[in-house]
Write a protein that holds these residues in place. Sequence first.
Motif, short mmCIF file in Angstrom:
data_model
loop_
_atom_site.label_atom_id
_atom_site.label_comp_id
_atom_site.label_asym_id
_atom_site.label_seq_id
_atom_site.Cartn_x
_atom_site.Cartn_y
_atom_site.Cartn_z
N ILE A 64 36.78 34.11 24.03
CA ILE A 64 37.69 34.50 25.36
C ILE A 64 39.20 34.81 24.85
CG2 ILE A 64 38.63 33.02 27.30
CD1 ILE A 64 36.08 31.40 27.54
N THR A 65 39.61 34.02 24.03
CA THR A 65 41.05 34.41 23.28
C THR A 65 40.99 35.97 22.91
OG1 THR A 65 41.46 32.13 22.46
CG2 THR A 65 42.82 33.86 21.58
N ALA A 66 40.26 36.32 22.25
CA ALA A 66 40.02 37.63 21.75
C ALA A 66 40.22 38.63 22.95
CB ALA A 66 38.83 38.06 20.81
N GLU A 67 39.30 38.41 23.99
CA GLU A 67 39.30 39.33 25.01
C GLU A 67 40.59 39.15 25.84
OE1 GLU A 67 37.00 41.43 25.51
OE2 GLU A 67 35.65 40.44 24.13
N LEU A 68 41.18 38.25 26.16
CA LEU A 68 42.36 37.99 26.81
C LEU A 68 43.55 38.47 26.19
CD1 LEU A 68 42.11 34.61 28.64
CD2 LEU A 68 41.27 36.82 29.46
N CYS A 69 43.81 38.24 24.74
CA CYS A 69 44.92 38.87 24.05
C CYS A 69 44.60 40.55 23.99
CB CYS A 69 44.82 38.27 22.57
SG CYS A 69 45.27 36.71 22.76
N ALA A 70 43.50 40.98 23.59
CA ALA A 70 43.30 42.39 23.85
C ALA A 70 43.74 43.01 25.16
CB ALA A 70 41.71 42.69 23.50
N ASN A 71 43.36 42.43 26.16
CA ASN A 71 43.95 42.97 27.52
C ASN A 71 45.41 42.90 27.70
OD1 ASN A 71 41.43 43.41 28.25
ND2 ASN A 71 41.23 41.65 29.79
N ALA A 72 46.03 41.75 27.04
CA ALA A 72 47.74 41.80 27.13
C ALA A 72 48.10 42.75 26.22
CB ALA A 72 47.97 40.34 26.48
N ILE A 73 47.51 43.11 25.13
CA ILE A 73 48.16 44.35 24.36
C ILE A 73 47.62 45.71 25.04
CG2 ILE A 73 48.43 42.74 22.46
CD1 ILE A 73 45.99 44.49 21.16
N ARG A 74 46.60 45.66 25.46
CA ARG A 74 46.22 47.13 25.98
C ARG A 74 46.80 47.27 27.33
NH1 ARG A 74 40.30 49.67 25.86
NH2 ARG A 74 41.13 50.71 24.23
#
Length: 189
Positions: free
Chosen positions: A60-70
């Motif tokens: 979940i962290t990986a997905e939300l952080c990827a969205n934050a940077i993208r």
Amino acid sequence: MRTFSSQHYPPSASTATAEFAMSFTSTPRGARLARLFVSHCLDSWGHPYDSDVNETLTLITAELCANAIRHGRIPGRDFHVRLTAEADCGRLRLEVSDTRADRRPVVTAPTDPDAESGRGLLLVTALADDWGVTDRHGGPGKTVWAVMGSASGSRPGALRQAPAAPPHPSAHEPVATMFRPEEETSLSP
């Protein structure tokens, strides 16, 4: 399938027993470091790296952080990760904040089944007990949060251990393995 909630679950100062909070650069490296730090914190809080809770919340962290940077990146601005553990109800709460308020996440089914992206929030929806988005506290932007129970295997969407492969697979059965650098062995005699 669960949908995201507009409800906000503010962690109570009296119930939070552990907290991790840090800012990261809005780069793929920052997202990777955030994921690693969350996984390490969960391990130090009693959720081993190979537990359902650690694996699920790390994903979940990986997905939300990827969205934050993208989707939430503004050049020169960092994103912020906050993880709390609440003792009284056994919940873990993850918050990922970025400075872009105009792009709110929306769960949509990918239009192209072969697309390489577009499934992150579907994973968050399936794995978290609840999630949502709120205005960022103390600054511009938004905070995307997810909560889940800290009891391993207590959720229907929890990651499960893959079944063991048969001892001698036939030549026609595909065998998948996962390489981990710490398991590397030397092939020299």
